[in-house]
Design a protein around this motif. Structure first.
Motif, PDB file in Angstrom:
ATOM      1  N   SER A  34      48.756  35.527  33.014  1.00  0.00           N
ATOM      2  CA  SER A  34      48.675  35.436  34.478  1.00  0.00           C
ATOM      3  C   SER A  34      49.977  34.927  35.074  1.00  0.00           C
ATOM      4  O   SER A  34      50.459  35.452  36.093  1.00  0.00           O
ATOM      5  N   GLU A  35      50.575  33.904  34.457  1.00  0.00           N
ATOM      6  CA  GLU A  35      51.842  33.358  34.958  1.00  0.00           C
ATOM      7  C   GLU A  35      52.959  34.388  34.857  1.00  0.00           C
ATOM      8  O   GLU A  35      53.730  34.578  35.810  1.00  0.00           O
ATOM      9  N   ALA A  36      53.058  35.057  33.709  1.00  0.00           N
ATOM     10  CA  ALA A  36      54.112  36.052  33.516  1.00  0.00           C
ATOM     11  C   ALA A  36      53.935  37.225  34.477  1.00  0.00           C
ATOM     12  O   ALA A  36      54.910  37.724  35.038  1.00  0.00           O
ATOM     13  N   ALA A  37      52.694  37.644  34.686  1.00  0.00           N
ATOM     14  CA  ALA A  37      52.428  38.742  35.614  1.00  0.00           C
ATOM     15  C   ALA A  37      52.856  38.362  37.026  1.00  0.00           C
ATOM     16  O   ALA A  37      53.520  39.147  37.711  1.00  0.00           O
ATOM     17  N   GLU A  38      52.502  37.162  37.449  1.00  0.00           N
ATOM     18  CA  GLU A  38      52.868  36.718  38.793  1.00  0.00           C
ATOM     19  C   GLU A  38      54.388  36.646  38.960  1.00  0.00           C
ATOM     20  O   GLU A  38      54.938  37.116  39.960  1.00  0.00           O
ATOM     21  N   LEU A  39      55.077  36.072  37.985  1.00  0.00           N
ATOM     22  CA  LEU A  39      56.534  35.969  38.051  1.00  0.00           C
ATOM     23  C   LEU A  39      57.204  37.344  38.058  1.00  0.00           C
ATOM     24  O   LEU A  39      58.281  37.512  38.625  1.00  0.00           O
ATOM     25  N   SER A  40      56.564  38.314  37.414  1.00  0.00           N
ATOM     26  CA  SER A  40      57.119  39.667  37.300  1.00  0.00           C
ATOM     27  C   SER A  40      56.739  40.565  38.455  1.00  0.00           C
ATOM     28  O   SER A  40      57.256  41.677  38.571  1.00  0.00           O
ATOM     29  N   GLY A  41      55.788  40.118  39.265  1.00  0.00           N
ATOM     30  CA  GLY A  41      55.310  40.973  40.344  1.00  0.00           C
ATOM     31  C   GLY A  41      54.409  42.085  39.849  1.00  0.00           C
ATOM     32  O   GLY A  41      54.348  43.161  40.445  1.00  0.00           O
ATOM     33  N   LEU A  42      53.727  41.830  38.736  1.00  0.00           N
ATOM     34  CA  LEU A  42      52.836  42.822  38.135  1.00  0.00           C
ATOM     35  C   LEU A  42      51.402  42.314  38.149  1.00  0.00           C
ATOM     36  O   LEU A  42      51.164  41.112  38.214  1.00  0.00           O
ATOM     37  N   ALA A  43      50.474  43.234  38.034  1.00  0.00           N
ATOM     38  CA  ALA A  43      49.078  42.841  37.840  1.00  0.00           C
ATOM     39  C   ALA A  43      48.922  42.344  36.397  1.00  0.00           C
ATOM     40  O   ALA A  43      49.610  42.827  35.491  1.00  0.00           O
ATOM     41  N   ARG A  44      48.031  41.384  36.191  1.00  0.00           N
ATOM     42  CA  ARG A  44      47.808  40.878  34.837  1.00  0.00           C
ATOM     43  C   ARG A  44      47.364  42.013  33.910  1.00  0.00           C
ATOM     44  O   ARG A  44      47.759  42.074  32.757  1.00  0.00           O
ATOM     45  N   ARG A  45      46.578  42.933  34.419  1.00  0.00           N
ATOM     46  CA  ARG A  45      46.109  44.067  33.601  1.00  0.00           C
ATOM     47  C   ARG A  45      47.295  44.930  33.150  1.00  0.00           C
ATOM     48  O   ARG A  45      47.305  45.435  32.034  1.00  0.00           O
ATOM     49  N   THR A  46      48.296  45.085  33.989  1.00  0.00           N
ATOM     50  CA  THR A  46      49.487  45.859  33.626  1.00  0.00           C
ATOM     51  C   THR A  46      50.224  45.181  32.485  1.00  0.00           C
ATOM     52  O   THR A  46      50.637  45.829  31.516  1.00  0.00           O
ATOM     53  N   LEU A  47      50.374  43.861  32.580  1.00  0.00           N
ATOM     54  CA  LEU A  47      51.033  43.111  31.519  1.00  0.00           C
ATOM     55  C   LEU A  47      50.227  43.213  30.222  1.00  0.00           C
ATOM     56  O   LEU A  47      50.781  43.467  29.151  1.00  0.00           O
ATOM     57  N   TYR A  48      48.912  43.030  30.317  1.00  0.00           N
ATOM     58  CA  TYR A  48      48.027  43.135  29.147  1.00  0.00           C
ATOM     59  C   TYR A  48      48.195  44.503  28.478  1.00  0.00           C
ATOM     60  O   TYR A  48      48.341  44.596  27.260  1.00  0.00           O
ATOM     61  N   SER A  49      48.190  45.552  29.282  1.00  0.00           N
ATOM     62  CA  SER A  49      48.331  46.911  28.741  1.00  0.00           C
ATOM     63  C   SER A  49      49.676  47.094  28.046  1.00  0.00           C
ATOM     64  O   SER A  49      49.753  47.679  26.968  1.00  0.00           O
ATOM     65  N   ALA A  50      50.741  46.583  28.662  1.00  0.00           N
ATOM     66  CA  ALA A  50      52.074  46.697  28.059  1.00  0.00           C
ATOM     67  C   ALA A  50      52.123  45.987  26.708  1.00  0.00           C
ATOM     68  O   ALA A  50      52.679  46.511  25.739  1.00  0.00           O
ATOM     69  N   GLU A  51      51.507  44.802  26.637  1.00  0.00           N
ATOM     70  CA  GLU A  51      51.511  44.040  25.382  1.00  0.00           C
ATOM     71  C   GLU A  51      50.658  44.694  24.305  1.00  0.00           C
ATOM     72  O   GLU A  51      50.795  44.376  23.132  1.00  0.00           O
ATOM     73  N   HIS A  52      49.802  45.611  24.702  1.00  0.00           N
ATOM     74  CA  HIS A  52      48.965  46.307  23.725  1.00  0.00           C
ATOM     75  C   HIS A  52      49.443  47.734  23.476  1.00  0.00           C
ATOM     76  O   HIS A  52      48.714  48.556  22.920  1.00  0.00           O
ATOM     77  N   GLY A  53      50.676  48.013  23.882  1.00  0.00           N
ATOM     78  CA  GLY A  53      51.282  49.306  23.582  1.00  0.00           C
ATOM     79  C   GLY A  53      50.697  50.464  24.356  1.00  0.00           C
ATOM     80  O   GLY A  53      50.753  51.605  23.912  1.00  0.00           O
ATOM     81  N   ASP A  54      50.160  50.175  25.531  1.00  0.00           N
ATOM     82  CA  ASP A  54      49.519  51.209  26.332  1.00  0.00           C
ATOM     83  C   ASP A  54      50.519  51.864  27.277  1.00  0.00           C
ATOM     84  O   ASP A  54      50.356  51.838  28.496  1.00  0.00           O
ATOM     85  N   ASN A  55      51.592  52.392  26.714  1.00  0.00           N
ATOM     86  CA  ASN A  55      52.592  53.182  27.418  1.00  0.00           C
ATOM     87  C   ASN A  55      53.087  52.558  28.725  1.00  0.00           C
ATOM     88  O   ASN A  55      52.890  53.122  29.804  1.00  0.00           O
ATOM     89  N   PRO A  56      53.751  51.392  28.655  1.00  0.00           N
ATOM     90  CA  PRO A  56      54.252  50.767  29.876  1.00  0.00           C
ATOM     91  C   PRO A  56      55.336  51.620  30.523  1.00  0.00           C
ATOM     92  O   PRO A  56      56.080  52.320  29.846  1.00  0.00           O
ATOM     93  N   THR A  57      55.426  51.541  31.838  1.00  0.00           N
ATOM     94  CA  THR A  57      56.499  52.262  32.526  1.00  0.00           C
ATOM     95  C   THR A  57      57.818  51.535  32.282  1.00  0.00           C
ATOM     96  O   THR A  57      57.844  50.356  31.904  1.00  0.00           O
TER      97      THR A  57
END
Length: 87
Positions: A34-57
């Motif tokens: 949640s902290e990293a998502a907020e600092l990055s301007g991303l949704a927490r779900r987007t960060l979660y998906s990226a960390e699980h190899g779900d084809n981040p942009t």
């Protein structure tokens, strides 16, 4: 980390490896998702998906690497004149 060279790895394995590295960078900064998502301007779900190899942009990778102080890790398409406008 896989012992294979990236060119020998299937795309899905490369994405999972990128996700593992993003998660390790976040944890090394002692940030929650949640902290990293907020600092990055991303949704927490987007960060979660990226960390699980779900084809981040590419934009997601840029934002996360910038947040973790590792933007220099992207050396893709780098040239001396990268920021010079050609008219």
């Amino acid at each position: 980390m896989s012992s294979k060279l990236p060119m020998e790895m299937p795309d899905t394995e490369i994405l999972r490896e990128i996700g593992r590295r993003l998660e390790a960078l976040r944890k090394s900064r002692r940030l929650s998702q949640s902290e990293a998502a907020e600092l990055s301007g991303l949704a927490r779900r987007t960060l979660y998906s990226a960390e699980h190899g779900d084809n981040p942009t590419l934009l997601t990778l840029i934002r996360l690497l910038r947040t973790y102080g590792r933007l220099g890790a992207i050396v893709v398409f780098r040239t001396e004149n990268m920021f010079i406008c050609h008219r």
